[in-house]
Design a protein around this motif. Structure first.
Motif, PDB file in Angstrom:
ATOM      1  N   LYS A 345       0.970  -1.345  -0.058  1.00 31.47           N
ATOM      2  CA  LYS A 345       0.254   0.053   0.051  1.00 31.47           C
ATOM      3  C   LYS A 345       0.750   1.121  -0.094  1.00 31.47           C
ATOM      4  O   LYS A 345       0.600   2.313  -0.761  1.00 31.47           O
ATOM      5  CB  LYS A 345      -1.065  -0.056   1.348  1.00 31.47           C
ATOM      6  CG  LYS A 345      -1.873   1.253   1.086  1.00 31.47           C
ATOM      7  CD  LYS A 345      -2.809   1.193   2.674  1.00 31.47           C
ATOM      8  CE  LYS A 345      -3.851   0.034   2.312  1.00 31.47           C
ATOM      9  NZ  LYS A 345      -4.608   0.037   3.819  1.00 31.47           N
ATOM     10  N   LEU A 346       2.007   1.191   0.965  1.00 31.90           N
ATOM     11  CA  LEU A 346       2.777   2.282   0.798  1.00 31.90           C
ATOM     12  C   LEU A 346       3.542   2.607  -0.644  1.00 31.90           C
ATOM     13  O   LEU A 346       3.787   3.776  -1.081  1.00 31.90           O
ATOM     14  CB  LEU A 346       3.829   2.183   2.104  1.00 31.90           C
ATOM     15  CG  LEU A 346       4.903   2.954   2.165  1.00 31.90           C
ATOM     16  CD1 LEU A 346       4.401   4.727   2.274  1.00 31.90           C
ATOM     17  CD2 LEU A 346       6.158   3.093   3.319  1.00 31.90           C
ATOM     18  N   ALA A 347       4.017   1.223  -1.106  1.00 27.09           N
ATOM     19  CA  ALA A 347       4.691   1.593  -2.436  1.00 27.09           C
ATOM     20  C   ALA A 347       3.800   2.005  -3.410  1.00 27.09           C
ATOM     21  O   ALA A 347       4.187   2.666  -4.480  1.00 27.09           O
ATOM     22  CB  ALA A 347       5.048   0.019  -2.795  1.00 27.09           C
ATOM     23  N   ASN A 348       2.407   1.558  -3.312  1.00 27.04           N
ATOM     24  CA  ASN A 348       1.422   2.167  -4.365  1.00 27.04           C
ATOM     25  C   ASN A 348       1.136   3.713  -4.152  1.00 27.04           C
ATOM     26  O   ASN A 348       1.085   4.408  -5.121  1.00 27.04           O
ATOM     27  CB  ASN A 348       0.090   1.317  -4.172  1.00 27.04           C
ATOM     28  CG  ASN A 348      -0.908   1.646  -5.347  1.00 27.04           C
ATOM     29  OD1 ASN A 348      -0.522   1.656  -6.352  1.00 27.04           O
ATOM     30  ND2 ASN A 348      -2.067   2.532  -4.680  1.00 27.04           N
ATOM     31  N   MET A 349       1.268   4.256  -3.057  1.00 27.51           N
ATOM     32  CA  MET A 349       1.292   5.527  -2.832  1.00 27.51           C
ATOM     33  C   MET A 349       2.385   6.459  -3.259  1.00 27.51           C
ATOM     34  O   MET A 349       2.140   7.357  -3.882  1.00 27.51           O
ATOM     35  CB  MET A 349       0.978   5.962  -1.179  1.00 27.51           C
ATOM     36  CG  MET A 349      -0.502   5.460  -0.639  1.00 27.51           C
ATOM     37  SD  MET A 349      -0.608   5.672   1.021  1.00 27.51           S
ATOM     38  CE  MET A 349      -0.339   7.350   1.177  1.00 27.51           C
ATOM     39  N   VAL A 350       3.599   5.841  -2.829  1.00 34.11           N
ATOM     40  CA  VAL A 350       4.674   6.479  -3.328  1.00 34.11           C
ATOM     41  C   VAL A 350       4.780   6.440  -5.117  1.00 34.11           C
ATOM     42  O   VAL A 350       5.049   7.393  -5.826  1.00 34.11           O
ATOM     43  CB  VAL A 350       6.086   5.631  -2.930  1.00 34.11           C
ATOM     44  CG1 VAL A 350       7.172   6.269  -3.740  1.00 34.11           C
ATOM     45  CG2 VAL A 350       6.136   5.824  -1.473  1.00 34.11           C
ATOM     46  N   MET A 351       4.184   5.343  -5.535  1.00 29.03           N
ATOM     47  CA  MET A 351       4.129   5.263  -7.151  1.00 29.03           C
ATOM     48  C   MET A 351       3.202   6.250  -7.771  1.00 29.03           C
ATOM     49  O   MET A 351       3.365   6.923  -8.813  1.00 29.03           O
ATOM     50  CB  MET A 351       3.766   3.818  -7.551  1.00 29.03           C
ATOM     51  CG  MET A 351       3.730   3.641  -9.020  1.00 29.03           C
ATOM     52  SD  MET A 351       3.338   1.910  -9.557  1.00 29.03           S
ATOM     53  CE  MET A 351       1.481   1.755  -9.268  1.00 29.03           C
ATOM     54  N   LEU A 352       2.184   6.462  -7.138  1.00 32.88           N
ATOM     55  CA  LEU A 352       1.265   7.589  -7.717  1.00 32.88           C
ATOM     56  C   LEU A 352       1.758   8.891  -7.534  1.00 32.88           C
ATOM     57  O   LEU A 352       1.377   9.660  -8.546  1.00 32.88           O
ATOM     58  CB  LEU A 352      -0.001   7.435  -6.742  1.00 32.88           C
ATOM     59  CG  LEU A 352      -0.974   5.758  -6.997  1.00 32.88           C
ATOM     60  CD1 LEU A 352      -2.126   6.193  -6.253  1.00 32.88           C
ATOM     61  CD2 LEU A 352      -1.347   5.796  -8.499  1.00 32.88           C
ATOM     62  N   ALA A 353       2.397   9.119  -6.526  1.00 32.37           N
ATOM     63  CA  ALA A 353       3.005  10.409  -6.443  1.00 32.37           C
ATOM     64  C   ALA A 353       4.178  10.768  -7.238  1.00 32.37           C
ATOM     65  O   ALA A 353       4.112  11.732  -7.813  1.00 32.37           O
ATOM     66  CB  ALA A 353       3.494  10.722  -4.920  1.00 32.37           C
ATOM     67  N   LEU A 354       4.817   9.522  -7.757  1.00 37.79           N
ATOM     68  CA  LEU A 354       5.915   9.639  -8.825  1.00 37.79           C
ATOM     69  C   LEU A 354       5.117   9.767 -10.230  1.00 37.79           C
ATOM     70  O   LEU A 354       5.554  10.486 -10.903  1.00 37.79           O
ATOM     71  CB  LEU A 354       6.734   8.471  -8.503  1.00 37.79           C
ATOM     72  CG  LEU A 354       7.423   8.345  -7.506  1.00 37.79           C
ATOM     73  CD1 LEU A 354       8.438   6.867  -7.501  1.00 37.79           C
ATOM     74  CD2 LEU A 354       8.650   9.318  -7.602  1.00 37.79           C
ATOM     75  N   ALA A 356       2.572  11.555 -10.532  1.00 38.42           N
ATOM     76  CA  ALA A 356       1.984  12.922 -10.568  1.00 38.42           C
ATOM     77  C   ALA A 356       3.319  13.870 -11.168  1.00 38.42           C
ATOM     78  O   ALA A 356       3.377  14.780 -11.694  1.00 38.42           O
ATOM     79  CB  ALA A 356       1.535  13.402  -9.519  1.00 38.42           C
ATOM     80  N   ILE A 357       4.361  13.572 -10.529  1.00 41.39           N
ATOM     81  CA  ILE A 357       5.547  14.212 -10.478  1.00 41.39           C
ATOM     82  C   ILE A 357       6.227  14.210 -11.997  1.00 41.39           C
ATOM     83  O   ILE A 357       6.474  15.014 -12.621  1.00 41.39           O
ATOM     84  CB  ILE A 357       6.675  13.779  -9.579  1.00 41.39           C
ATOM     85  CG1 ILE A 357       6.233  14.315  -8.030  1.00 41.39           C
ATOM     86  CG2 ILE A 357       8.004  14.255 -10.061  1.00 41.39           C
ATOM     87  CD1 ILE A 357       7.327  13.771  -7.236  1.00 41.39           C
ATOM     88  N   SER A 358       6.166  12.919 -12.432  1.00 45.01           N
ATOM     89  CA  SER A 358       6.484  12.614 -13.893  1.00 45.01           C
ATOM     90  C   SER A 358       5.591  13.482 -14.697  1.00 45.01           C
ATOM     91  O   SER A 358       6.282  14.001 -15.911  1.00 45.01           O
ATOM     92  CB  SER A 358       6.402  11.205 -14.147  1.00 45.01           C
ATOM     93  OG  SER A 358       7.343  10.532 -13.370  1.00 45.01           O
ATOM     94  N   ALA A 359       4.227  13.596 -14.684  1.00 48.67           N
ATOM     95  CA  ALA A 359       3.513  14.225 -15.490  1.00 48.67           C
ATOM     96  C   ALA A 359       4.000  15.775 -15.455  1.00 48.67           C
ATOM     97  O   ALA A 359       4.047  16.430 -16.564  1.00 48.67           O
ATOM     98  CB  ALA A 359       2.006  14.266 -15.118  1.00 48.67           C
ATOM     99  N   GLY A 360       4.333  16.143 -14.419  1.00 48.17           N
ATOM    100  CA  GLY A 360       4.628  17.825 -14.186  1.00 48.17           C
ATOM    101  C   GLY A 360       5.957  17.950 -14.789  1.00 48.17           C
ATOM    102  O   GLY A 360       6.230  18.903 -15.460  1.00 48.17           O
ATOM    103  N   CYS A 361       6.891  17.123 -14.978  1.00 46.72           N
ATOM    104  CA  CYS A 361       8.261  17.356 -15.318  1.00 46.72           C
ATOM    105  C   CYS A 361       8.187  17.158 -16.864  1.00 46.72           C
ATOM    106  O   CYS A 361       8.639  18.055 -17.587  1.00 46.72           O
ATOM    107  CB  CYS A 361       9.092  16.029 -15.071  1.00 46.72           C
ATOM    108  SG  CYS A 361       9.548  16.062 -13.221  1.00 46.72           S
ATOM    109  N   THR A 362       7.201  16.240 -17.304  1.00 48.61           N
ATOM    110  CA  THR A 362       6.898  16.312 -18.868  1.00 48.61           C
ATOM    111  C   THR A 362       6.307  17.464 -19.451  1.00 48.61           C
ATOM    112  O   THR A 362       6.892  17.837 -20.496  1.00 48.61           O
ATOM    113  CB  THR A 362       5.802  15.112 -19.133  1.00 48.61           C
ATOM    114  OG1 THR A 362       6.534  13.894 -18.679  1.00 48.61           O
ATOM    115  CG2 THR A 362       5.546  15.039 -20.628  1.00 48.61           C
ATOM    116  N   VAL A 363       5.334  18.066 -18.775  1.00 48.20           N
ATOM    117  CA  VAL A 363       4.823  19.258 -19.189  1.00 48.20           C
ATOM    118  C   VAL A 363       6.090  20.527 -19.083  1.00 48.20           C
ATOM    119  O   VAL A 363       5.964  21.309 -20.097  1.00 48.20           O
ATOM    120  CB  VAL A 363       3.806  19.831 -17.976  1.00 48.20           C
ATOM    121  CG1 VAL A 363       3.290  21.429 -18.607  1.00 48.20           C
ATOM    122  CG2 VAL A 363       2.543  18.928 -18.389  1.00 48.20           C
ATOM    123  N   LEU A 364       6.690  20.413 -18.094  1.00 46.34           N
ATOM    124  CA  LEU A 364       7.739  21.523 -18.003  1.00 46.34           C
ATOM    125  C   LEU A 364       8.554  21.372 -18.870  1.00 46.34           C
ATOM    126  O   LEU A 364       9.225  22.552 -19.804  1.00 46.34           O
ATOM    127  CB  LEU A 364       8.537  21.506 -16.789  1.00 46.34           C
ATOM    128  CG  LEU A 364       9.566  22.377 -16.247  1.00 46.34           C
ATOM    129  CD1 LEU A 364       8.770  23.973 -16.048  1.00 46.34           C
ATOM    130  CD2 LEU A 364      10.298  22.185 -14.920  1.00 46.34           C
TER     131      LEU A 364
END
Length: 497
Positions: A345-354, A356-364
């Motif tokens: 469950k913790l790994a899944n939460m970290v993965m979902l956060a990553l 979102a971060i990846s999407a932000g990096c791609t837009v930037l």
């Protein structure tokens, strides 16, 4: 009901392709211009589409570049793009639309090979791994952005994707043959991927040595014969382009003239930027599924071998990304499947956060790339503001080396009375003695010319307090000048510099 059923089947079969294709198409439409790395294939496609059999008018004979390149990729893309380009020309649209069409055609070719690889992923690892493979690819900027750019690396990537798909399918000899074609015709450095894969096939007894030798030598002879026949005609001399590239880069080590990076740069900079969340997940995937190391070890070996070459660019190892995404998709699928368990469950939460971060990096990253073609925008702006139809004579535009490398190609040129010069090695002081009407230049001031406007380009990313915390900083990079000796009555609305 039947219509809905057909639509559902269509989306089930091609939905993922539509998603990836739509993202790649947006990149093309928003950033249609090209850079110096793509120059040869871009100019070749232009000449094939517009000059056809008139070889003396081809750009490569005037500006051959450091080493020759093959025309085979440009011929393939131009063949499929030619009907659309004919309509564009017939309707009188600017040639930049033809470049967009050619790039979209290239994107379709590359993504169709990625589709073949993706289908083999589904057959071997399941639908969920396939879904995560598409999600990870969508969240990454570089693979889809580069898939429409006519680089030799991308033309080779199409064959590498087919090799990966046949590898997963168990067609080991076909996989090697595709890699040989990619090595001989498009990118000689694919041999660094071919070697580890062939060695693994031999060690695991997936192939026979003598049978491999028979098939591979035959394929290599056909590929060499094809490229020599085509390119010797186009270059008007006997030439095997990729052999000359190999000699220049590997034997003479001249690629270092374009800069060097540390030996670990691919693993500490290029792959993290291109893979984003898939980078840590790909390492995790190796541990979670015993089938994954068989496919990942040769790819990592390829990147390690390439790391020994001092000159490094992300596009050199772009062919490693699809297979590393497979490993990441396996890890993501396992994490998602076990998400209700405490540790997972913790790994899944970290993965979902990553994610979102990846999407932000791609837009930037896309925003930075959008502003990375200043000379292309400058020439387009010059065409829009100026009114050459009111001028009796020719309007000569000189494009300096910097501008030719940062967004301008033959596709950006307009018809009479516009005329263009890319003459090199002209010192700035000499320009006032030439008959150029306009200059597209990196110099903010030139004697004898008036600066009409400047075009900004991406400079750096800056962290700041407040909102937004990340800012793209731009600065003037390209300047457009007009000869002060000519009548300027029709040009009173220039913004100036």
């Amino acid at each position: 009901m039947r219509t809905d059923s057909k639509m559902a089947k269509f989306l089930q079969s091609y939905g993922y392709d539509l998603i990836l294709g739509a993202i790649a198409a947006i990149y093309v439409l928003m950033a249609p211009f090209t850079k110096v790395e793509e120059s040869f294939n871009v100019q070749s496609m232009h000449d094939i589409l517009y000059h056809r059999h008139r070889l003396d008018s081809y750009d490569h004979l005037e500006f051959p570049g450091v080493v020759p390149r093959t025309f085979i990729g440009a011929f393939i893309v131009s063949f499929f793009a030619s009907p659309v380009v004919f309509i564009i020309s017939f309707l009188g649209f600017p040639k930049i639309y033809s470049l967009v069409a050619a790039r979209l055609v290239l994107g379709c070719i590359i993504l169709s090979t990625l589709r073949f690889f993706r289908i083999q992923i589904r057959n071997k690892f399941g639908h969920q791994v396939e879904s995560f493979f598409v999600l990870l690819t969508s969240l990454q900027f570089h693979l889809l952005f580069y898939s429409t750019r006519p680089l030799p690396n991308i033309l080779a990537l199409g064959l590498v994707n087919l090799a990966y798909g046949n590898w997963l399918k168990g067609n080991f000899y076909s996989a090697l043959n595709f890699l040989i074609f990619a090595t001989v015709i498009f990118r000689c450095d694919v041999i660094l991927l071919l070697g580890p894969i062939a060695l693994e096939f031999l060690l695991t007894r997936s192939i026979s040595f003598w049978k491999t030798l028979k098939y591979c030598v035959g394929t290599a002879v056909v590929a060499v014969g094809l490229t020599i026949c085509v390119d010797s005609i186009m270059w008007k001399k006997f030439v095997w382009p990729e052999f000359e590239v190999f000699w220049f880069n590997s034997i003479l080590n001249r690629s270092s003239d374009w800069g060097t990076h540390s030996i670990h740069w691919y693993f500490t900079s290029a792959l993290p930027r291109s893979l984003l969340v898939a980078y840590p997940l790909s390492l995790f995937g190796i541990l979670l599924d015993r089938r994954v190391p068989f496919h990942i070890v040769p790819v990592i070996s390829f990147v390690m071998l390439y790391s020994k070459l001092p000159h490094k660019e992300l596009r050199f190892i772009i062919s490693s990304v699809p297979m590393l995404n497979l490993s990441a998709a396996v890890a993501a699928s396992r994490i998602y499947k076990n998400r209700k368990k405490t540790i997972w469950k913790l790994a899944n939460m970290v993965m979902l956060a990553l994610f979102a971060i990846s999407a932000g990096c791609t837009v930037l990253t896309f925003m930075a790339s959008y502003n990375n073609y200043p000379s292309g925008y400058a020439l387009k702006r010059l065409h829009q503001i100026s009114h050459p139809a009111n001028v009796m004579g020719e309007e000569w535009v000189h494009i300096d080396t910097f501008s030719a490398m940062n967004g301008i190609s033959r596709f950006c040129e307009s018809a009479f009375p516009w005329r263009y010069s890319k003459e090199e090695n002209i010192v700035v002081e000499e320009l006032r003695n030439r008959n150029f009407t306009y200059l597209v230049s990196e110099h903010p001031s030139v004697d004898g010319y008036k600066c009409l406007f400047s075009e900004e380009g991406f400079d750096r990313i800056e962290l700041r307090r407040g909102f937004p915390p990340i800012v793209l900083v731009k600065r003037a990079k390209v300047y457009v000048h007009r000869d002060m000796k000519t009548d300027d009555q029709l040009h009173k609305k220039w913004p100036g510099c």
